[in-house]
Design an enzyme around this catalytic site. Sequence first.
Site, PDB file in Angstrom:
ATOM      1  N   GLU A  42       1.333  -1.362  -0.580  1.00  0.00           N
ATOM      2  CA  GLU A  42      -0.035   0.092  -0.513  1.00  0.00           C
ATOM      3  C   GLU A  42       1.004   1.047   0.154  1.00  0.00           C
ATOM      4  O   GLU A  42       0.252   2.044  -1.060  1.00  0.00           O
ATOM      5  CB  GLU A  42      -0.555  -0.225   1.453  1.00  0.00           C
ATOM      6  CG  GLU A  42      -1.971  -0.865   1.561  1.00  0.00           C
ATOM      7  CD  GLU A  42      -3.645  -0.870   0.235  1.00  0.00           C
ATOM      8  OE1 GLU A  42      -3.562   0.473   0.285  1.00  0.00           O
ATOM      9  OE2 GLU A  42      -3.422  -2.034  -0.462  1.00  0.00           O
ATOM     10  N   ASN A  46       1.467   4.279  -3.035  1.00  0.00           N
ATOM     11  CA  ASN A  46       0.485   4.840  -2.546  1.00  0.00           C
ATOM     12  C   ASN A  46       2.207   6.240  -3.690  1.00  0.00           C
ATOM     13  O   ASN A  46       1.255   6.924  -4.584  1.00  0.00           O
ATOM     14  CB  ASN A  46       0.852   5.785  -1.329  1.00  0.00           C
ATOM     15  CG  ASN A  46      -0.840   5.469  -0.945  1.00  0.00           C
ATOM     16  OD1 ASN A  46      -1.545   5.281  -1.626  1.00  0.00           O
ATOM     17  ND2 ASN A  46      -0.596   5.726   0.524  1.00  0.00           N
ATOM     18  N   ARG A 100      -9.598   3.434  -7.343  1.00  0.00           N
ATOM     19  CA  ARG A 100      -9.055   2.633  -6.136  1.00  0.00           C
ATOM     20  C   ARG A 100     -10.098   3.186  -4.631  1.00  0.00           C
ATOM     21  O   ARG A 100     -10.696   3.400  -4.957  1.00  0.00           O
ATOM     22  CB  ARG A 100      -7.728   3.430  -5.237  1.00  0.00           C
ATOM     23  CG  ARG A 100      -6.503   3.712  -7.076  1.00  0.00           C
ATOM     24  CD  ARG A 100      -6.171   2.221  -7.392  1.00  0.00           C
ATOM     25  NE  ARG A 100      -5.065   1.738  -6.405  1.00  0.00           N
ATOM     26  CZ  ARG A 100      -4.664   0.233  -6.627  1.00  0.00           C
ATOM     27  NH1 ARG A 100      -4.474  -0.364  -7.402  1.00  0.00           N
ATOM     28  NH2 ARG A 100      -3.858   0.500  -4.837  1.00  0.00           N
TER      29      ARG A 100
END
Length: 141
Positions: A42, A46, A100
């Site tokens: 994650e 990002n 997303r």
Amino acid sequence: MHLEIPARSENERFVRVVVAAFAARLDPTLEELNELKTAVSEAVTNCILHAYDDADSVIIVKVMAENNNLIVEVADRGKGIEDIAKAKEPLYTDKPELERSGMGFTIMENFMDALKVQSRKGEGTVITMSKNIGKIAGHDH
């Protein structure tokens, strides 16, 4: 350990595997390893999706182990996060067109023991996560 790698989607899996290999020395459970890999994934995603608008981009990953505490730092030199509190809200995304979930920070917070986000507009973002490995309720597993 220090790793510097281009911020491209094909490198996300590589970073996850390298961090997991580093964490193996702490003898994590399979669950701990999966949570760690998901959180790292994650953080890296990002950087890839949000930090840069150009191709010349880099992700800097640092991993340290102190006793049974694993510390993972994922940093970029991108545009920074304008409002960290807002960015950490579940379902928030600054790129809705990507479809997303906007759950990246929520996932990191749930799977790691601590999460710190530092960001400066125009200078980049540093995500520092830590997780106690192999110590369940104060006992070895």
